[in-house]
Design a protein around this motif. Structure first.
Motif, mmCIF file in Angstrom:
data_model
loop_
_atom_site.group_PDB
_atom_site.id
_atom_site.type_symbol
_atom_site.label_atom_id
_atom_site.label_comp_id
_atom_site.label_asym_id
_atom_site.label_seq_id
_atom_site.Cartn_x
_atom_site.Cartn_y
_atom_site.Cartn_z
ATOM 1 N N THR A 32 0.845 -1.191 0.000
ATOM 2 C CA THR A 32 0.000 0.000 0.000
ATOM 3 C C THR A 32 0.879 1.239 0.000
ATOM 4 O O THR A 32 1.898 1.293 0.674
ATOM 5 N N PHE A 62 -3.652 2.013 3.316
ATOM 6 C CA PHE A 62 -3.260 1.084 4.382
ATOM 7 C C PHE A 62 -4.353 0.961 5.445
ATOM 8 O O PHE A 62 -4.774 -0.144 5.794
ATOM 9 N N GLN A 63 -4.817 2.092 5.962
ATOM 10 C CA GLN A 63 -5.791 2.055 7.052
ATOM 11 C C GLN A 63 -7.100 1.395 6.627
ATOM 12 O O GLN A 63 -7.678 0.615 7.389
ATOM 13 N N CYS A 121 -6.481 -2.505 5.928
ATOM 14 C CA CYS A 121 -6.170 -3.274 7.148
ATOM 15 C C CYS A 121 -7.091 -2.946 8.319
ATOM 16 O O CYS A 121 -6.854 -3.423 9.433
ATOM 17 N N HIS A 122 -8.114 -2.171 8.073
ATOM 18 C CA HIS A 122 -9.112 -1.844 9.097
ATOM 19 C C HIS A 122 -8.463 -1.362 10.396
ATOM 20 O O HIS A 122 -8.656 -1.950 11.463
ATOM 21 N N THR A 123 -7.673 -0.294 10.271
ATOM 22 C CA THR A 123 -6.985 0.244 11.431
ATOM 23 C C THR A 123 -6.970 1.769 11.358
ATOM 24 O O THR A 123 -7.117 2.344 10.278
ATOM 25 N N GLN A 150 3.512 2.266 11.280
ATOM 26 C CA GLN A 150 3.192 0.938 10.748
ATOM 27 C C GLN A 150 3.904 0.602 9.444
ATOM 28 O O GLN A 150 3.871 -0.538 9.001
ATOM 29 N N HIS A 204 1.495 -6.777 7.759
ATOM 30 C CA HIS A 204 0.079 -6.867 8.109
ATOM 31 C C HIS A 204 -0.546 -7.892 7.167
ATOM 32 O O HIS A 204 0.144 -8.438 6.304
ATOM 33 N N HIS A 205 -1.834 -8.102 7.300
ATOM 34 C CA HIS A 205 -2.525 -9.022 6.401
ATOM 35 C C HIS A 205 -3.891 -8.474 6.025
ATOM 36 O O HIS A 205 -4.570 -7.859 6.848
ATOM 37 N N TYR A 206 -4.269 -8.725 4.797
ATOM 38 C CA TYR A 206 -5.646 -8.548 4.348
ATOM 39 C C TYR A 206 -6.128 -9.962 4.058
ATOM 40 O O TYR A 206 -5.605 -10.628 3.145
ATOM 41 N N VAL A 260 0.520 -7.825 3.649
ATOM 42 C CA VAL A 260 0.448 -6.418 3.255
ATOM 43 C C VAL A 260 1.608 -5.678 3.895
ATOM 44 O O VAL A 260 1.831 -5.776 5.107
#
Length: 185
Positions: free
Chosen positions: A119, A125-126, A129-131, A138, A143-145, A150
């Protein structure tokens, strides 16, 4: 008609949010995918003119990042943005606009099943990745989708304003390279 063609047709006729009212065209993803999907925040003015996602000077930067640092061909890359319509010059998309466009991005990911996602920018990104964690804390972190790895990093337009951050982006890209090489073994 491929799943991506169907998604593009759906996006082209979409009028779910206010961005659709001022758009000259929908800027949908491009490329072949497979190994790497690169997701930016939203189309630039150049993208809007050309109809190519992550085009113009940003696209040149992305190609250099992919070919020179990650070391893969652009034939293994799919470029897209979270939002498919360019916002007004003075506005960033709203959370409602991100949410309205997210199903198109999900469809692109599902259709291509990339081995890894990079990303570019905080919003991509946010949202993916729901953050709400800031990108600055970060970037470069895995991270993971769903099950897809990710790696978030800064957008090339951010780097144009903050050239001292290029070192951090190179570190992030080397992580992408290592992950892609590791998953190829």
């Amino acid at each position: 008609c491929t799943p991506l063609d169907t998604l593009k047709n759906m996006a082209t006729s979409c009028h779910l949010c206010t961005l659709s009212k001022g758009r000259p065209q929908v800027v949908f993803g491009r490329g072949f995918g497979g190994s790497l999907m690169i997701i930016g925040d939203w189309p630039s003015q150049e993208d809007d003119r050309s109809g190519l996602s992550l085009g113009g000077k940003t696209g040149e930067s992305v190609v250099a990042m992919v070919e020179q640092v990650i070391g893969i061909s652009m034939n293994d890359v799919y470029l897209t943005t979270l939002v498919k319509c360019k916002p007004a010059l003075t506005n960033n998309p709203t959370s409602t606009e991100w949410e309205q466009c997210f199903p198109y991005l999900e469809g692109e990911i599902d259709a291509l099943s990339p081995r890894l996602i990079l990303t570019l920018g905080e919003a991509a990104f946010q949202t993916l990745c729901h953050t709400s964690a800031p990108l600055s804390s970060q970037r470069g972190v895995l991270h993971h989708y769903k099950t897809i790895p990710v790696i978030p990093t800064y957008h090339p337009t951010f780097l144009a304003r903050n050239p001292s951050e290029k070192v951090k982006v190179k570190e992030d890209l080397l992580k992408v390279k290592a992950l892609l090489q590791g998953s190829a073994q």
